[in-house]
Design an enzyme around this catalytic site. Sequence first.
Site, PDB file in Angstrom:
ATOM      1  N   ASP A 139      36.741  25.167  29.719  1.00 17.32           N
ATOM      2  CA  ASP A 139      35.342  24.829  30.004  1.00 17.32           C
ATOM      3  C   ASP A 139      35.242  23.540  30.827  1.00 17.32           C
ATOM      4  OD1 ASP A 139      35.038  26.983  28.367  1.00 17.32           O
ATOM      5  OD2 ASP A 139      33.749  26.010  26.890  1.00 17.32           O
ATOM      6  N   GLY A 168      24.748  24.076  22.293  1.00 25.57           N
ATOM      7  CA  GLY A 168      25.332  24.891  21.223  1.00 25.57           C
ATOM      8  C   GLY A 168      25.122  26.387  21.386  1.00 25.57           C
ATOM      9  N   GLY A 197      28.359  25.748  27.916  1.00 24.76           N
ATOM     10  CA  GLY A 197      29.158  24.611  28.377  1.00 24.76           C
ATOM     11  C   GLY A 197      28.427  23.285  28.365  1.00 24.76           C
ATOM     12  N   SER A 198      27.380  23.141  27.514  1.00 22.68           N
ATOM     13  CA  SER A 198      26.669  21.855  27.546  1.00 22.68           C
ATOM     14  C   SER A 198      27.601  20.726  27.098  1.00 22.68           C
ATOM     15  CB  SER A 198      25.397  21.884  26.707  1.00 22.68           C
ATOM     16  OG  SER A 198      25.720  21.960  25.351  1.00 22.68           O
TER      17      SER A 198
HETATM   18  C1  MEV Z   1      34.360  28.378  24.354  1.00 18.26           C
HETATM   19  O1  MEV Z   1      33.423  28.205  25.412  1.00 18.26           O
HETATM   20  C2  MEV Z   1      35.514  29.196  24.820  1.00 18.26           C
HETATM   21  C3  MEV Z   1      36.591  29.490  23.781  1.00 18.26           C
HETATM   22  O2  MEV Z   1      37.533  30.358  24.427  1.00 18.26           O
HETATM   23  C4  MEV Z   1      37.293  28.230  23.316  1.00 18.26           C
HETATM   24  C5  MEV Z   1      38.150  27.566  24.396  1.00 18.26           C
HETATM   25  O3  MEV Z   1      38.510  28.185  25.393  1.00 18.26           O
HETATM   26  O4  MEV Z   1      38.467  26.373  24.193  1.00 18.26           O
HETATM   27  C6  MEV Z   1      36.029  30.222  22.589  1.00 18.26           C
END
Ligand code: MEV
Length: 334
Positions: free
Chosen positions: A168, A120, A124-125
Amino acid sequence: MTLKQRLQKRKSNKFTTICVHLKSKASAPGKVILFGEHFVVYGVKAILCSINKRITVTAEKINERKISIQSNIGSLELEPNQPIIEIDSPLKPFYYLANKVLQNEESGIKIQVESQIPTGVGLGSSSACCVAGAAAISKLFSEPSKEEILEMAIEAEKTIFQNTSGADCTVCTFGGIMEYDKENGFSKIESEPNFHLVIANSNIEHSTEKIVKEVKFFKEKNENVFSNLCDKELELINDVLELLKKNKIKKLGEKIKQNQKYLETIGISNEKMRKMIHVGNEISFGTKITGAGGGGCIFALTDDTNLEGTLNQFKEKNYECFSVKIDFQGLNTF
Ligand code: MEV
């Protein structure tokens, strides 16, 4: 090539040997979004890399008809075929994946998750869990390609975050440093930049889904400002792609600072993160939020000359920090 095109290509050349494993193991790296978070949800390119911190998932077929998940953030044990919407657990993506592969099976699945990535905080966990989980679980019954694993991982991620851009999970699957956009998929950046990233954790947990919703709200209230920022972000990213080719690390630092200004404008920063960014900027080449923001982590760009200095700077101010390098491996299965 988009994910859809990759999957079609794979399906048309398909010559699959179905292997059945009783136990399988996979690991996937975490990630840092270097440029373009949030704007990527609206179709702008982002640049991201996977990092040398991993999640390892072991999946095992069991005779008992249940799905059992153990991890350092808790555990979940349920019979198959429960409505996904009624499951209130961060381990829901694993349940979703296991339930999907068990549809025509009599057995159950036991899943063990080991993590080197704090949860959290924008590293990227959850995507690494979805990717390593999709690989380990599906390999109990089939031999999917990386493209198919990615497709399953994104489906699983959507059980906790519906509006994901897919960026991600893509970098956690294929590894390295890449540009990504929703329409065209990813393209690897061939130069292998030799930088270190110093990560500092605000220890404010965030929900990506909630912050993405807040940005949507900002966009709806400020359509012109947001559209202008998307144009500027794209221009910045095109400059960054040139700088990466030439390994101009100091200039990259300036672009990081510029990107942070755009993130401030869309409201995903806060007082604590601004203080941390100020600390990072004293010695590194540039510091910004990474991922959803509103908490989570920031990163500072360094090389061998200012890595130790940047780490010490954060430590002196009692911020939790560590350094990472780019992982060039991506998903690994055993
Ligand atoms: C979250 O790591 C990255 C965001 O751009 C959301 C996404 O790309 O899905 C905030």
